[in-house]
Scaffold this motif. Structure first.
Motif, PDB file in Angstrom:
ATOM      1  N   SER A   1      -4.708   3.678  15.775  1.00 14.74           N
ATOM      2  CA  SER A   1      -4.639   2.259  15.422  1.00 14.74           C
ATOM      3  C   SER A   1      -3.227   1.920  14.953  1.00 14.74           C
ATOM      4  N   TRP A   2      -2.916   0.618  14.963  1.00 11.09           N
ATOM      5  CA  TRP A   2      -1.652   0.135  14.426  1.00 11.09           C
ATOM      6  C   TRP A   2      -1.951  -0.610  13.129  1.00 11.09           C
ATOM      7  N   VAL A   3      -1.303  -0.203  12.059  1.00 12.47           N
ATOM      8  CA  VAL A   3      -1.615  -0.758  10.739  1.00 12.47           C
ATOM      9  C   VAL A   3      -0.333  -1.181  10.018  1.00 12.47           C
ATOM     10  N   LYS A   4      -0.507  -2.079   9.049  1.00 10.87           N
ATOM     11  CA  LYS A   4       0.609  -2.416   8.178  1.00 10.87           C
ATOM     12  C   LYS A   4       0.732  -1.331   7.117  1.00 10.87           C
ATOM     13  N   PRO A   5       1.935  -0.888   6.806  1.00 11.92           N
ATOM     14  CA  PRO A   5       2.100   0.219   5.856  1.00 11.92           C
ATOM     15  C   PRO A   5       1.798  -0.191   4.421  1.00 11.92           C
ATOM     16  N   HIS A   6       1.197   0.739   3.675  1.00 10.48           N
ATOM     17  CA  HIS A   6       1.022   0.483   2.255  1.00 10.48           C
ATOM     18  C   HIS A   6       2.335   0.808   1.535  1.00 10.48           C
ATOM     19  N   GLU A   7       2.390   0.567   0.251  1.00  9.89           N
ATOM     20  CA  GLU A   7       3.654   0.640  -0.487  1.00  9.89           C
ATOM     21  C   GLU A   7       4.334   2.005  -0.390  1.00  9.89           C
ATOM     22  N   GLU A   8       3.561   3.072  -0.498  1.00 10.52           N
ATOM     23  CA  GLU A   8       4.158   4.410  -0.430  1.00 10.52           C
ATOM     24  C   GLU A   8       4.838   4.638   0.912  1.00 10.52           C
ATOM     25  N   LEU A   9       4.213   4.201   1.999  1.00 12.22           N
ATOM     26  CA  LEU A   9       4.792   4.369   3.334  1.00 12.22           C
ATOM     27  C   LEU A   9       6.016   3.484   3.529  1.00 12.22           C
ATOM     28  N   ILE A  10       5.994   2.297   2.949  1.00 10.64           N
ATOM     29  CA  ILE A  10       7.152   1.402   3.046  1.00 10.64           C
ATOM     30  C   ILE A  10       8.385   2.072   2.441  1.00 10.64           C
ATOM     31  N   HIS A  11       8.204   2.703   1.300  1.00  9.33           N
ATOM     32  CA  HIS A  11       9.334   3.368   0.639  1.00  9.33           C
ATOM     33  C   HIS A  11       9.725   4.662   1.357  1.00  9.33           C
ATOM     34  N   PHE A  12       8.728   5.427   1.807  1.00 11.93           N
ATOM     35  CA  PHE A  12       9.030   6.701   2.473  1.00 11.93           C
ATOM     36  C   PHE A  12       9.773   6.465   3.784  1.00 11.93           C
ATOM     37  N   PHE A  13       9.274   5.552   4.607  1.00  6.33           N
ATOM     38  CA  PHE A  13       9.899   5.287   5.899  1.00  6.33           C
ATOM     39  C   PHE A  13      11.077   4.309   5.795  1.00  6.33           C
ATOM     40  N   ASP A  14      11.191   3.605   4.653  1.00  8.85           N
ATOM     41  CA  ASP A  14      12.219   2.592   4.456  1.00  8.85           C
ATOM     42  C   ASP A  14      12.123   1.524   5.546  1.00  8.85           C
ATOM     43  N   ILE A  15      10.934   0.920   5.637  1.00 11.77           N
ATOM     44  CA  ILE A  15      10.683  -0.106   6.636  1.00 11.77           C
ATOM     45  C   ILE A  15      10.177  -1.377   5.953  1.00 11.77           C
ATOM     46  N   LYS A  16      10.089  -2.450   6.731  1.00 10.29           N
ATOM     47  CA  LYS A  16       9.632  -3.723   6.194  1.00 10.29           C
ATOM     48  C   LYS A  16       8.104  -3.736   6.087  1.00 10.29           C
ATOM     49  N   PRO A  17       7.569  -4.425   5.098  1.00 15.99           N
ATOM     50  CA  PRO A  17       6.116  -4.459   4.885  1.00 15.99           C
ATOM     51  C   PRO A  17       5.329  -4.984   6.080  1.00 15.99           C
ATOM     52  N   GLU A  18       5.939  -5.875   6.855  1.00 18.20           N
ATOM     53  CA  GLU A  18       5.224  -6.477   7.976  1.00 18.20           C
ATOM     54  C   GLU A  18       5.304  -5.641   9.254  1.00 18.20           C
ATOM     55  N   GLN A  19       6.086  -4.543   9.213  1.00 20.05           N
ATOM     56  CA  GLN A  19       6.263  -3.724  10.415  1.00 20.05           C
ATOM     57  C   GLN A  19       5.092  -2.765  10.575  1.00 20.05           C
ATOM     58  N   LYS A  20       4.327  -2.920  11.650  1.00 12.41           N
ATOM     59  CA  LYS A  20       3.164  -2.062  11.864  1.00 12.41           C
ATOM     60  C   LYS A  20       3.583  -0.670  12.318  1.00 12.41           C
ATOM     61  N   ILE A  21       2.785   0.320  11.929  1.00 16.81           N
ATOM     62  CA  ILE A  21       3.069   1.706  12.281  1.00 16.81           C
ATOM     63  C   ILE A  21       1.816   2.341  12.884  1.00 16.81           C
ATOM     64  N   LEU A  22       2.041   3.428  13.636  1.00 17.12           N
ATOM     65  CA  LEU A  22       0.933   4.125  14.281  1.00 17.12           C
ATOM     66  C   LEU A  22       0.195   4.998  13.281  1.00 17.12           C
ATOM     67  N   LYS A  23      -1.122   4.877  13.277  1.00 14.53           N
ATOM     68  CA  LYS A  23      -1.981   5.704  12.432  1.00 14.53           C
ATOM     69  C   LYS A  23      -2.859   6.547  13.340  1.00 14.53           C
TER      70      LYS A  23
END
Length: 242
Positions: free
Chosen positions: A110-132
């Motif tokens: 699935s493609w999901v919006k990252p939670h806060e920990e992932l936003i900081h770990f990947f250094d990406i924008k909150p609205e950027q979806k990532i592969l789960k």
């Protein structure tokens, strides 16, 4: 067994040598105790230096897949279900190398919006979806681990990949992304209703929770992985040298 290395490939020679050695480990003649060809023979056959070959051999010796006896040779170690802190292979490769049959019970993408920990770990924008990627895996008689992985969008995964293949094989061969560093957190916890249902155990049963922060060859974050293991199915080994 015919072994060859593609010297025109973008995959580093020691990584290719390591993959070939893993295939040798699965060969019945070597699993039954026969010694591997010596370093001189192997390096000539693969047309690589002994230093490059030794780099691949040392990796598998450290992982506990091979045993080196000075003055005698190198052979496949006995089967174990364990993991070491310097093991960069995917779960399916670990188990295949040990001759342990693995069954995939569930696979969800699935493609999901990252939670806060992932936003900081990947250094990406909150609205950027990532592969789960979610996978329930185990031996033929039943599941013993539930994995959840998130990947940095820069890798380029589409979700159309054949995730029945070893994960790190896909990343290395298809995307030239090589896992080289893993920072891990391991803890014991009680299974909630969701995990208990997946692992077919009672809610509140003890499980091993393993969180991995994985970095690529450029020390950039590439994956966050969480594994929920039945407590009686997995041994985690850490080796330290002074």
């Amino acid at each position: 067994m015919h072994l060859s290395i593609d010297h025109n490939s973008s995959v580093p020679l020691h990584i290719q040598a390591e993959e070939l050695l893993r295939k040798m480990i699965e060969d019945p003649q070597f699993r039954s105790g026969k010694f591997l060809p010596n370093e001189v023979e192997l390096s000539k056959q693969l047309q690589i230096s002994r230093t490059t070959l030794r780099q691949a051999l040392n990796k598998l010796v450290y992982e506990g897949l091979l045993v080196r006896k000075k003055g005698i040779g190198t052979k496949v170690s006995e089967k174990t279900v364990s993991s070491k802190s310097m093991n960069w292979k995917s779960f399916s490769q670990e188990m295949a190398a040990r001759g342990i049959p693995i069954r995939n019970f569930e696979l969800h993408i699935s493609w999901v919006k990252p939670h806060e920990e992932l936003i900081h770990f990947f250094d990406i924008k909150p609205e950027q979806k990532i592969l789960k990627l979610e996978r329930l895996r185990g031996q033929p008689e039943g599941p013993f681990v539930y994995f959840v992985s998130y990947f940095h969008p820069s890798i380029g995964l589409t979700g159309e990949e054949d995730f029945k293949r070893p994960l790190y094989e896909i990343l290395e061969q298809d995307y030239n992304v090589i896992a080289t560093l893993s920072k891990e957190e391991i803890s014991a916890k009680a299974a909630d209703n969701f995990i208990a249902g997946k692992l077919e155990i009672d809610p509140g049963s003890p499980i091993l929770f393993r969180k991995r922060f994985v970095y690529d060859q450029d020390d950039k974050p590439m994956e966050q992985n969480m594994g929920y293991y039945k407590s009686d199915s997995f041994i985690y080994t850490v080796e330290s040298r002074r």
